[in-house]
Scaffold this active site. Structure first.
Site, PDB file in Angstrom:
ATOM      1  N   VAL A  11       0.830  -1.209   0.000  1.00 48.63           N
ATOM      2  CA  VAL A  11       0.000   0.000   0.000  1.00 48.63           C
ATOM      3  C   VAL A  11       0.869   1.265   0.000  1.00 48.63           C
ATOM      4  CG1 VAL A  11      -1.627   1.358   1.390  1.00 48.63           C
ATOM      5  CG2 VAL A  11      -2.025  -1.074   1.023  1.00 48.63           C
ATOM      6  N   LEU A 151      -7.297  -0.364  -2.830  1.00 45.87           N
ATOM      7  CA  LEU A 151      -6.601  -0.926  -4.001  1.00 45.87           C
ATOM      8  C   LEU A 151      -6.520  -2.444  -3.906  1.00 45.87           C
ATOM      9  CD1 LEU A 151      -3.525  -1.955  -3.165  1.00 45.87           C
ATOM     10  CD2 LEU A 151      -3.037   0.472  -3.180  1.00 45.87           C
ATOM     11  N   GLU A 153      -4.163  -5.702  -4.997  1.00 51.08           N
ATOM     12  CA  GLU A 153      -2.858  -6.098  -5.517  1.00 51.08           C
ATOM     13  C   GLU A 153      -3.057  -6.641  -6.925  1.00 51.08           C
ATOM     14  OE1 GLU A 153      -0.881  -8.659  -2.683  1.00 51.08           O
ATOM     15  OE2 GLU A 153      -1.211  -7.196  -1.105  1.00 51.08           O
ATOM     16  N   LYS A 205     -14.247   0.236   5.435  1.00 45.76           N
ATOM     17  CA  LYS A 205     -13.227  -0.664   4.875  1.00 45.76           C
ATOM     18  C   LYS A 205     -13.498  -2.121   5.266  1.00 45.76           C
ATOM     19  CE  LYS A 205      -9.519  -2.319   3.147  1.00 45.76           C
ATOM     20  NZ  LYS A 205      -9.311  -2.494   1.716  1.00 45.76           N
ATOM     21  N   CYS A 261      -5.461  -9.528   3.188  1.00 45.53           N
ATOM     22  CA  CYS A 261      -6.556  -8.683   3.689  1.00 45.53           C
ATOM     23  C   CYS A 261      -7.792  -9.454   4.143  1.00 45.53           C
ATOM     24  CB  CYS A 261      -6.937  -7.647   2.633  1.00 45.53           C
ATOM     25  SG  CYS A 261      -5.606  -6.462   2.358  1.00 45.53           S
ATOM     26  N   LYS A 322      -3.402 -14.841  -5.346  1.00 49.30           N
ATOM     27  CA  LYS A 322      -4.181 -14.578  -6.558  1.00 49.30           C
ATOM     28  C   LYS A 322      -3.201 -14.208  -7.666  1.00 49.30           C
ATOM     29  CE  LYS A 322      -5.082  -9.688  -5.954  1.00 49.30           C
ATOM     30  NZ  LYS A 322      -6.071  -8.638  -6.026  1.00 49.30           N
ATOM     31  N   ARG A 329       0.788 -14.179   1.355  1.00 52.44           N
ATOM     32  CA  ARG A 329       0.205 -14.220   2.695  1.00 52.44           C
ATOM     33  C   ARG A 329      -1.150 -14.937   2.641  1.00 52.44           C
ATOM     34  NH1 ARG A 329       1.335  -7.949   4.315  1.00 52.44           N
ATOM     35  NH2 ARG A 329       1.001  -7.663   2.084  1.00 52.44           N
TER      36      ARG A 329
HETATM   37  P1  NAD Z   1       3.169  -4.620   4.023  1.00 56.56           P
HETATM   38  O1  NAD Z   1       3.503  -5.610   5.061  1.00 56.56           O
HETATM   39  O2  NAD Z   1       3.360  -4.938   2.579  1.00 56.56           O
HETATM   40  O3  NAD Z   1       3.965  -3.256   4.305  1.00 56.56           O
HETATM   41  C1  NAD Z   1       4.151  -2.679   5.538  1.00 56.56           C
HETATM   42  C2  NAD Z   1       5.484  -1.955   5.574  1.00 56.56           C
HETATM   43  O4  NAD Z   1       5.614  -1.247   6.805  1.00 56.56           O
HETATM   44  C3  NAD Z   1       6.694  -2.884   5.478  1.00 56.56           C
HETATM   45  O5  NAD Z   1       7.550  -2.455   4.447  1.00 56.56           O
HETATM   46  C4  NAD Z   1       7.361  -2.745   6.858  1.00 56.56           C
HETATM   47  O6  NAD Z   1       8.777  -2.888   6.802  1.00 56.56           O
HETATM   48  C5  NAD Z   1       6.959  -1.330   7.226  1.00 56.56           C
HETATM   49  N1  NAD Z   1       7.055  -1.021   8.656  1.00 56.56           N
HETATM   50  C6  NAD Z   1       6.757  -1.801   9.719  1.00 56.56           C
HETATM   51  N2  NAD Z   1       6.956  -1.126  10.857  1.00 56.56           N
HETATM   52  C7  NAD Z   1       7.393   0.106  10.517  1.00 56.56           C
HETATM   53  C8  NAD Z   1       7.785   1.264  11.259  1.00 56.56           C
HETATM   54  N3  NAD Z   1       7.751   1.285  12.573  1.00 56.56           N
HETATM   55  N4  NAD Z   1       8.194   2.350  10.554  1.00 56.56           N
HETATM   56  C9  NAD Z   1       8.249   2.334   9.215  1.00 56.56           C
HETATM   57  N5  NAD Z   1       7.888   1.268   8.459  1.00 56.56           N
HETATM   58  C10 NAD Z   1       7.465   0.173   9.101  1.00 56.56           C
HETATM   59  O7  NAD Z   1       1.661  -4.219   4.291  1.00 56.56           O
HETATM   60  P2  NAD Z   1       0.559  -3.754   3.215  1.00 56.56           P
HETATM   61  O8  NAD Z   1       0.038  -4.927   2.488  1.00 56.56           O
HETATM   62  O9  NAD Z   1       1.080  -2.569   2.464  1.00 56.56           O
HETATM   63  O10 NAD Z   1      -0.600  -3.277   4.215  1.00 56.56           O
HETATM   64  C11 NAD Z   1      -0.507  -2.105   4.999  1.00 56.56           C
HETATM   65  C12 NAD Z   1      -1.895  -1.797   5.549  1.00 56.56           C
HETATM   66  O11 NAD Z   1      -2.803  -1.522   4.463  1.00 56.56           O
HETATM   67  C13 NAD Z   1      -2.545  -2.948   6.325  1.00 56.56           C
HETATM   68  O12 NAD Z   1      -3.316  -2.426   7.367  1.00 56.56           O
HETATM   69  C14 NAD Z   1      -3.439  -3.605   5.296  1.00 56.56           C
HETATM   70  O13 NAD Z   1      -4.523  -4.277   5.877  1.00 56.56           O
HETATM   71  C15 NAD Z   1      -3.909  -2.401   4.507  1.00 56.56           C
HETATM   72  N6  NAD Z   1      -4.321  -2.703   3.113  1.00 56.56           N
HETATM   73  C16 NAD Z   1      -3.613  -3.581   2.358  1.00 56.56           C
HETATM   74  C17 NAD Z   1      -3.997  -3.823   1.038  1.00 56.56           C
HETATM   75  C18 NAD Z   1      -3.249  -4.789   0.186  1.00 56.56           C
HETATM   76  O14 NAD Z   1      -3.783  -5.174  -0.853  1.00 56.56           O
HETATM   77  N7  NAD Z   1      -2.053  -5.215   0.559  1.00 56.56           N
HETATM   78  C19 NAD Z   1      -5.097  -3.136   0.505  1.00 56.56           C
HETATM   79  C20 NAD Z   1      -5.787  -2.223   1.302  1.00 56.56           C
HETATM   80  C21 NAD Z   1      -5.382  -2.003   2.615  1.00 56.56           C
END
Ligand code: NAD
Length: 438
Positions: A11, A151, A153, A205, A261, A322, A329
Site C-alpha cells: 500500500v 486498491l 494487488e 473498509k 486482507c 491470486k 500471505r
Molecule cells: P506490508 O507488510 O506490505 O507493508 C508494511 C510496511 O511497513 C513494510 O515495508 C514494513 O517494513 C513497514 N514497517 C513496519 N513497521 C514500521 C515502522 N515502525 N516504521 C516504518 N515502516 C514500518 O503491508 P501492506 O500490504 O502494504 O498493508 C498495509 C496496511 O494496508 C494494512 O493495514 C493492510 O490491511 C492495509 N491494506 C492492504 C492492502 C493490500 O492489498 N495489501 C489493501 C488495502 C489495505
C-alpha cells in the site's frame, strides 16, 4: 504538496509513487533497511504491474525518495500517511502496535501543523487512539484522518490512480480541505470523495472486505451444492451474475479466499463485533466455510490416490494468493503444499512471480521449476491453485506427454470439463461434474 508515507509495502509504495506521479514531493520511510537500500538503488521490492515505470520516473525526477530516518522524513511534510501492517493478533483482533508505535513517535517529532492520515486497515475507534498516542508528546496542532485504501494487488496502480471512491473520515474542516486538494487529481472523472466521521470510514473498509469475502464464500457453498446435485457452478454463476442487483464480479468458486486482507479483516471485524457485544453470525460462518473450502481439493486428490500419496509427485501451478502478485500471505497453495508434504508427496511448483517468497518458507523441501511444464514432468497429478493467465491455455498435448499420470485437480475452474475428458485427462474442479475421460 509535501507528503511522507510511513511503511513502504504494497500500500505505502503505491500510495507514495502515485502521489509523486501527480507532482507531489514524496518521502517514503520504512524500518526495513534492506528494502530502503534497494529502493534507493531503483529496485522495487514487490511485484506490482505498471508500478515500475512510475517508480523509475519519479525517482529520476526527484519527487520520490526513500529513507529510514523518520524524523528527517516528516519535517517538511504537510500530510503524513501511515501505511503500516495491522496483522492479526493472537485473538484475531488487529494488532495496532505498529500504527500506535509510529503515532507516539510522531508526537515527539512534529514541529508544525500536520495531517496524520491512517491508510492501514484498522478497527473502529483507532483514529481516536492515534490522536491520543500523538497527543501524549505533542506540542503542535494536528489532525488525524481515516482514509482506508481499497486498491487490489495486481491492479494497485490503476485502482489508486482512478479510485471508484475516496473515503475520508474526519470532522476537521482544515484536514478535509487539505485531503480534497490532495485527491482532486485522482477524481477528475467525477468519482466521489465521501467525507464522513472517522468511525464510519474505518468501518467502511471492513464492511467492504467482509462483504466481498462473504460473496466468494456464498458462491463456494453453491459450488459444493452443485457437485452434489449434478449442477454446474459456471452456469449458475452466469445465471445469477447477469442480475445487476447481484453483479458478475466475485462469483467465481474456488479453493477459498486468501491474501493479506480478507482473512485478517473478516477475523478482525468479527472480533470488533465481539467486543461490542454483537454476535455477527454471518462472519463466523464465512470463516468456517473458508477454512474447509481449501481442504476440498486436498480431499479430492487423496480420494483419487486411495488416501496414499507417499512418493507421488504433485506439480503445483500457482502459489500467490491470486494472480498478478507475488504476495503469498494466507495463500491456499501454501496450506495445500504443507498438507501434501505431511502426507509424503513430492512437490514441484511453478509460479511466475511468487517463487522467491515461497522459497523463504519451504526452502529445499519442495522443488522450484523454471516454467509450468518443468513442474509437471513425470508428475502423478497437477494441482492448480492460482489462476495466472499463463495457465489458462497450456499445450495439453505437451502436458499429456510430460505427466506420468494424466490427472488434473483444478482449484480455479480454468478448463472445460468436457474438453478435458476428450483429451483423456482425469479432471476434477470445483462445483462441476467430473466426466469420464475418453
Ligand atoms: P506490508 O507488510 O506490505 O507493508 C508494511 C510496511 O511497513 C513494510 O515495508 C514494513 O517494513 C513497514 N514497517 C513496519 N513497521 C514500521 C515502522 N515502525 N516504521 C516504518 N515502516 C514500518 O503491508 P501492506 O500490504 O502494504 O498493508 C498495509 C496496511 O494496508 C494494512 O493495514 C493492510 O490491511 C492495509 N491494506 C492492504 C492492502 C493490500 O492489498 N495489501 C489493501 C488495502 C489495505
Amino acid at each position: 504538496m509535501n507528503i511522507t508515507v510511513v511503511g513502504t509495502g504494497y500500500v505505502g509504495l503505491v500510495t507514495g509513487t502515485c502521489f509523486a506521479e501527480m507532482g507531489n514531493q514524496v518521502i517514503c520511510v520504512d524500518i526495513d533497511q534492506k528494502k530502503v537500500e534497494a529502493m534507493q538503488q531503483g529496485r522495487i521490492p514487490i511485484y506490482e504491474p505498471h508500478l515500475d515505470v512510475l517508480f523509475e520516473r519519479n525517482i529520476k525526477q526527484g519527487r520520490l525518495i526513500f529513507t529510514t530516518d523518520l524524523a528527517a522524513a516528516i519535517k517538511p511534510a504537510q500530510v503524513i500517511f501511515l501505511a503500516l501492517p495491522t496483522p492479526p493478533g493472537e485473538d484475531g483482533s488487529a494488532d495496532l502496535s505498529y500504527v500506535l508505535g509510529v503515532a507516539s513517535k510522531l508526537g515527539q517529532l512534529m514541529d508544525s501543523y500536520k495531517v496524520v492520515v491512517n491508510k492501514s486497515t484498522v478497527p473502529v475507534g483507532t483514529a481516536e487512539k492515534v490522536h491520543h498516542a500523538i497527543a501524549a508528546n505533542c506540542k503542535v496542532e494536528y489532525d488525524v484522518v481515516s482514509n482506508p485504501e481499497f486498491l487490489r494487488e495486481g491492479f494497485a496502480v490503476d485502482d489508486f490512480m482512478k479510485p471508484d471512491r475516496v473515503v475520508i473520515g474526519t470532522e476537521s474542516e482544515r484536514a478535509r480541505k487539505i485531503m480534497s486538494e490532495l485527491y482532486a487529481p485522482f477524481v477528475r472523472q467525477g468519482n466521489p470523495i465521501y467525507m464522513m466521521d472517522a468511525r464510519s470510514s474505518e468501518l467502511t473498509k471492513y464492511a467492504a472486505n467482509a462483504f466481498l469475502a462473504t460473496k466468494i464464500t456464498f458462491m463456494n457453498e453453491i459450488a459444493n451444492l452443485c457437485e452434489r446435485t449434478g449442477a454446474n457452478v459456471d452456469m449458475v454463476r452466469i445465471g445469477i451474475g447477469s442480475d445487476d442487483r447481484i453483479g458478475k464480479r466475485f462469483l467465481f468458486a474456488g479453493i477459498g479466499y486468501g491474501g493479506s486482507c480478507f482473512p485478517k479483516d473478516v477475523q478482525a471485524l468479527a472480533k470488533t463485533a465481539d467486543e461490542y457485544g454483537y454476535d455477527f453470525r454471518v462472519l463466523d460462518s464465512v470463516m468456517k466455510v473458508n477454512a474447509t473450502q481449501r481442504t476440498i481439493i486436498f480431499d479430492k486428490i487423496m480420494r483419487y490416490f486411495n488416501h496414499d500419496v507417499k512418493g507421488k509427485k504433485i506439480g503445483v501451478w500457482g502459489l500467490a494468493f491470486k494472480p498478478d502478485t507475488d504476495d503469498i500471505r494466507e495463500a491456499p497453495a501454501l496450506f495445500l503444499i504443507e498438507k501434501f508434504l505431511e502426507a509424503g508427496a513430492v512437490i514441484s511448483v511453478f509460479d511466475p512471480e511468487a517463487m522467491p517468497n515461497v522459497k523463504k518458507i519451504f526452502g529445499e523441501r519442495i522443488s522450484y521449476a523454471q516454467d509450468s511444464y518443468e513442474a509437471i514432468a513425470q508428475a502423478d497429478a497437477l494441482l492448480i491453485a492460482t489462476e495466472w493467465a499463463v495457465f489458462r491455455t497450456p499445450e495439453f498435448e505437451r502436458i499429456s506427454k510430460l505427466m506420468k499420470n494424466k490427472a488434473i485437480f483444478d482449484g480455479r475452474n480454468l478448463y472445460d470439463p468436457s474438453k478435458m475428458a476428450q483429451l483423456g485427462f482425469h479432471y476434477e474442479s470445483i462445483g462441476r461434474q467430473t466426466l469420464k475421460n475418453a
